[in-house]
Design a protein around this motif. Structure first.
Motif, PDB file in Angstrom:
ATOM      1  N   PRO A   1       7.490   2.262  -7.186  1.00 38.56           N
ATOM      2  CA  PRO A   1       7.847   1.838  -5.823  1.00 38.56           C
ATOM      3  C   PRO A   1       7.813   0.327  -5.613  1.00 38.56           C
ATOM      4  O   PRO A   1       8.529  -0.197  -4.762  1.00 38.56           O
ATOM      5  CB  PRO A   1       6.787   2.526  -4.956  1.00 38.56           C
ATOM      6  CG  PRO A   1       6.326   3.698  -5.769  1.00 38.56           C
ATOM      7  CD  PRO A   1       6.364   3.218  -7.192  1.00 38.56           C
ATOM      8  N   GLU A   2       6.942  -0.387  -6.363  1.00 37.05           N
ATOM      9  CA  GLU A   2       6.765  -1.819  -6.135  1.00 37.05           C
ATOM     10  C   GLU A   2       7.611  -2.691  -7.057  1.00 37.05           C
ATOM     11  O   GLU A   2       7.529  -3.917  -7.018  1.00 37.05           O
ATOM     12  CB  GLU A   2       5.283  -2.194  -6.306  1.00 37.05           C
ATOM     13  CG  GLU A   2       4.795  -2.387  -7.739  1.00 37.05           C
ATOM     14  CD  GLU A   2       4.759  -1.115  -8.583  1.00 37.05           C
ATOM     15  OE1 GLU A   2       4.548  -1.231  -9.808  1.00 37.05           O
ATOM     16  OE2 GLU A   2       4.952  -0.008  -8.038  1.00 37.05           O
ATOM     17  N   HIS A   3       8.439  -2.095  -7.889  1.00 33.99           N
ATOM     18  CA  HIS A   3       9.116  -2.820  -8.958  1.00 33.99           C
ATOM     19  C   HIS A   3       9.968  -3.988  -8.454  1.00 33.99           C
ATOM     20  O   HIS A   3      10.719  -3.872  -7.496  1.00 33.99           O
ATOM     21  CB  HIS A   3      10.010  -1.858  -9.749  1.00 33.99           C
ATOM     22  CG  HIS A   3      10.512  -2.425 -11.041  1.00 33.99           C
ATOM     23  ND1 HIS A   3      11.521  -3.367 -11.104  1.00 33.99           N
ATOM     24  CD2 HIS A   3      10.131  -2.215 -12.327  1.00 33.99           C
ATOM     25  CE1 HIS A   3      11.741  -3.694 -12.369  1.00 33.99           C
ATOM     26  NE2 HIS A   3      10.902  -3.015 -13.128  1.00 33.99           N
TER      27      HIS A   3
ATOM     28  N   PRO B   1       1.401   0.546   1.057  1.00 35.61           N
ATOM     29  CA  PRO B   1      -0.055   0.413   0.867  1.00 35.61           C
ATOM     30  C   PRO B   1      -0.596   1.089  -0.378  1.00 35.61           C
ATOM     31  O   PRO B   1      -1.629   0.670  -0.911  1.00 35.61           O
ATOM     32  CB  PRO B   1      -0.637   1.045   2.146  1.00 35.61           C
ATOM     33  CG  PRO B   1       0.472   1.892   2.705  1.00 35.61           C
ATOM     34  CD  PRO B   1       1.733   1.205   2.335  1.00 35.61           C
ATOM     35  N   ASP B   2       0.053   2.117  -0.872  1.00 30.08           N
ATOM     36  CA  ASP B   2      -0.441   2.831  -2.051  1.00 30.08           C
ATOM     37  C   ASP B   2      -0.147   2.098  -3.351  1.00 30.08           C
ATOM     38  O   ASP B   2      -0.627   2.498  -4.412  1.00 30.08           O
ATOM     39  CB  ASP B   2       0.166   4.234  -2.127  1.00 30.08           C
ATOM     40  CG  ASP B   2      -0.321   5.131  -1.004  1.00 30.08           C
ATOM     41  OD1 ASP B   2      -1.401   4.860  -0.469  1.00 30.08           O
ATOM     42  OD2 ASP B   2       0.388   6.099  -0.660  1.00 30.08           O
ATOM     43  N   TRP B   3       0.651   1.025  -3.285  1.00 26.84           N
ATOM     44  CA  TRP B   3       1.074   0.361  -4.518  1.00 26.84           C
ATOM     45  C   TRP B   3       0.779  -1.127  -4.508  1.00 26.84           C
ATOM     46  O   TRP B   3       1.502  -1.918  -5.084  1.00 26.84           O
ATOM     47  CB  TRP B   3       2.561   0.649  -4.772  1.00 26.84           C
ATOM     48  CG  TRP B   3       2.722   2.077  -5.112  1.00 26.84           C
ATOM     49  CD1 TRP B   3       3.077   3.089  -4.283  1.00 26.84           C
ATOM     50  CD2 TRP B   3       2.402   2.675  -6.362  1.00 26.84           C
ATOM     51  NE1 TRP B   3       3.010   4.292  -4.935  1.00 26.84           N
ATOM     52  CE2 TRP B   3       2.605   4.067  -6.214  1.00 26.84           C
ATOM     53  CE3 TRP B   3       1.986   2.178  -7.591  1.00 26.84           C
ATOM     54  CZ2 TRP B   3       2.394   4.959  -7.250  1.00 26.84           C
ATOM     55  CZ3 TRP B   3       1.777   3.061  -8.630  1.00 26.84           C
ATOM     56  CH2 TRP B   3       1.981   4.434  -8.454  1.00 26.84           C
ATOM     57  N   GLN B   4      -0.328  -1.485  -3.844  1.00 28.63           N
ATOM     58  CA  GLN B   4      -0.752  -2.872  -3.813  1.00 28.63           C
ATOM     59  C   GLN B   4      -1.730  -3.167  -4.951  1.00 28.63           C
ATOM     60  O   GLN B   4      -2.604  -2.350  -5.260  1.00 28.63           O
ATOM     61  CB  GLN B   4      -1.411  -3.193  -2.479  1.00 28.63           C
ATOM     62  CG  GLN B   4      -0.453  -3.074  -1.295  1.00 28.63           C
ATOM     63  CD  GLN B   4       0.759  -3.970  -1.444  1.00 28.63           C
ATOM     64  OE1 GLN B   4       0.636  -5.185  -1.573  1.00 28.63           O
ATOM     65  NE2 GLN B   4       1.954  -3.370  -1.436  1.00 28.63           N
TER      66      GLN B   4
ATOM     67  N   SER C   1       3.902  -8.248  -7.323  1.00 28.80           N
ATOM     68  CA  SER C   1       4.690  -7.640  -6.255  1.00 28.80           C
ATOM     69  C   SER C   1       3.810  -7.294  -5.049  1.00 28.80           C
ATOM     70  O   SER C   1       2.704  -6.772  -5.192  1.00 28.80           O
ATOM     71  CB  SER C   1       5.364  -6.361  -6.766  1.00 28.80           C
ATOM     72  OG  SER C   1       6.048  -5.704  -5.710  1.00 28.80           O
ATOM     73  N   GLY C   2       4.337  -7.583  -3.873  1.00 28.27           N
ATOM     74  CA  GLY C   2       3.703  -7.137  -2.639  1.00 28.27           C
ATOM     75  C   GLY C   2       4.453  -5.982  -2.010  1.00 28.27           C
ATOM     76  O   GLY C   2       4.118  -5.525  -0.916  1.00 28.27           O
ATOM     77  N   GLU C   3       5.478  -5.488  -2.720  1.00 25.94           N
ATOM     78  CA  GLU C   3       6.307  -4.388  -2.219  1.00 25.94           C
ATOM     79  C   GLU C   3       5.674  -3.033  -2.554  1.00 25.94           C
ATOM     80  O   GLU C   3       4.635  -2.959  -3.194  1.00 25.94           O
ATOM     81  CB  GLU C   3       7.706  -4.481  -2.834  1.00 25.94           C
ATOM     82  CG  GLU C   3       8.482  -5.742  -2.468  1.00 25.94           C
ATOM     83  CD  GLU C   3       9.075  -5.685  -1.069  1.00 25.94           C
ATOM     84  OE1 GLU C   3       8.856  -4.687  -0.359  1.00 25.94           O
ATOM     85  OE2 GLU C   3       9.768  -6.650  -0.692  1.00 25.94           O
ATOM     86  N   GLY C   4       6.313  -1.962  -2.098  1.00 24.96           N
ATOM     87  CA  GLY C   4       5.905  -0.619  -2.472  1.00 24.96           C
ATOM     88  C   GLY C   4       5.032   0.112  -1.485  1.00 24.96           C
ATOM     89  O   GLY C   4       4.725   1.286  -1.667  1.00 24.96           O
TER      90      GLY C   4
END
Length: 472
Positions: free
Chosen positions: A118-120, A84-87, A79-82
């Protein structure tokens, strides 16, 4: 098209192989680190694994995405979502909402479904050989059979502060704007089943449909009434304790788990060498037997991690490799059992296993102290420790006992009762034996209550019955 579910009873975790028979290619979603099962499944169907992906940064097991990609040459997607804290911290292709992976006529479309994390991502699968419409949803830890992925794990295990409320709002929105817009016939294949700590009421059936969940899941009426606050209150109430090792899984999965490569078969060790290593404090001994056998006698300082379907779970309770790098020595009936246990342990990052022994002869002996319920009267009730979940403790406990779930004991030694030997119990004795062995290994004086809470409750009921008869 082929969709195969690979289910790990230990961690109640499901991964999936999606294959195109015409092209002979496959994609694996949410793999674990012992990867032979995927390679054998692909080979049995005449397929090559060309891509591997995952729904989110997992907390309950160590991802096998990098391991499988290294072994097969498959492309990795995360995933690239979520924000900057969830990369992710390792090199892989990034998937965003609407992004796709294609093999032959099969399209795997990423849907950003935040809430659990957040990135799910969830993956919507279309078999173009039959239809131009999607028929399957790999929902990861978003939607389970009858339940939803909990949004409080970032608070409970990853150092977050009140992220649960934003996560719960995101889950409501993901259900409303993504899940419930899908046709009722779409099959839902979740990432976990009953027994997982990633939700509070997961069903045991392996799959569902959008329509069935819409009608019968507990959250359906809240969405139908657009009752966001009622949904949030119900979702957050009564979630089980999160195991402390979840924090380590989050960190390692985000940065990228170490790639083990091909592992050599475990070797049988001689007792003399193991005894010397134990004397030097160079290894940790793991007694893999049932707790009743352990109570008859074990190795001094041994951890009790029972062989069977919960080896990975209990292993992660008992060993923190970030604090203790000593390799494990397993008690096993044979090489096959030892190898199977190691496969389970690497799923939670316990890679360092020196080998195995088939018996205890020649090793330093110890016998755990066990008491009967009637003997509790001789102990200070403030020294009682309930290692069940807080919801179990709230439903009924031995009066005076403190609660600290077994999966959190090693990380919360400062919360233990003080002033004498700790008297510990769980529901039936299995979790208690694991937790008590952890505490003994850490130098604590621990007494186990035989039969644990169930044994005490039965004894207490008999006492009350006898008193009632005497009074009449």
């Amino acid at each position: 098209m082929l969709i195969e579910r690979i289910y790990d009873e230990d961690l109640a975790q499901a991964s999936y192989l999606i294959g195109c028979q015409r092209k002979g290619e496959a994609v694996v979603v949410d793999p674990r680190r012992d990867i032979d099962v995927y390679r054998k499944l692909a080979a049995a169907n005449g397929m090559k694994i060309v891509a591997v992906t995952e729904t989110h940064i997992h907390a309950d097991y160590l991802s096998g995405t990098r391991e499988l990609a290294a072994a097969t040459g498959a492309a990795m997607y995360v995933s690239g979502e979520g924000g900057p804290d969830w990369q992710y911290g390792f090199d892989a292709g990034r998937l965003y909402d609407g992004g796709t992976i294609t093999i032959g006529n099969i399209t795997i479309k990423a849907l950003h479904t935040p809430g659990h994390t957040p990135e799910h991502l969830s993956f919507l699968v279309t078999d173009g050989a039959f239809s131009d419409q999607p028929g399957y949803l790999l929902s990861g830890d978003f939607v389970f059979s009858g339940d939803l992925g909990r949004p409080d794990l970032l608070d409970e295990a990853a150092g977050g502060v009140n992220t649960r409320f934003a996560g719960a709002k995101q889950l409501f929105a993901s259900l409303r704007d993504k899940f419930l817009t899908l046709p009722d016939y779409v099959q839902v294949h979740p990432g976990h089943g009953a027994g997982s700590a990633c939700g509070k009421a997961l069903g045991a059936i392996p799959s569902s449909t959008v329509g069935y969940e819409r009608l019968y899941a507990w959250w359906g009426p809240y969405l139908a009434a657009n009752d966001e606050q009622g949904f949030i209150d119900e979702l957050l109430d009564g979630q089980p304790d999160a195991h402390a090792y979840f924090g380590r899984m989050k960190r390692e999965n985000r940065q990228g788990p170490a790639i083990m490569g091909e592992r050599a078969p475990l070797q049988e060790l001689d007792a003399e060498t193991v005894a010397q290593d134990l004397a030097r404090n160079a290894v940790t001994f793991v007694d893999t037997r049932h707790h009743e056998r352990v109570h008859e006698g074990t190795v001094a300082g041994a951890l009790n991690i029972p062989a069977g379907k919960s080896t990975a779970s209990f292993g992660a309770w008992a060993v923190d490799p970030e604090r203790d790098s000593r390799p494990l020595v397993l008690l096993a009936a044979n090489q096959e059992q030892a190898q199977d246990m190691w496969d389970h342990l690497v799923r939670v990052g316990l890679d360092a296993v020196a080998g195995y022994v088939t018996g205890l002869e020649g090793l330093p002996a110890a016998t755990p102290r066990v008491i009967q319920p009637e003997e509790l009267e001789g102990f200070d009730r403030s020294l009682l420790l309930d290692v069940r979940n807080r919801t179990e403790h709230a439903a009924g406990n031995i009066p005076g006992s403190a609660q600290l779930s077994g999966g959190r004991v090693l990380w919360n030694l400062d919360q233990l009762p003080t002033g004498g030997p700790i008297v510990s119990y769980c529901q039936s004795g299995v979790r208690n034996s694991v937790a008590a062995s952890v505490l003994r290994n850490q130098g604590y004086d621990v007494v186990e209550l035989d039969g644990s809470y169930a044994g005490w409750a039965a004894w207490s009921a008999r006492q009350q019955s006898m008193e009632s008869v005497s009074a009449s």
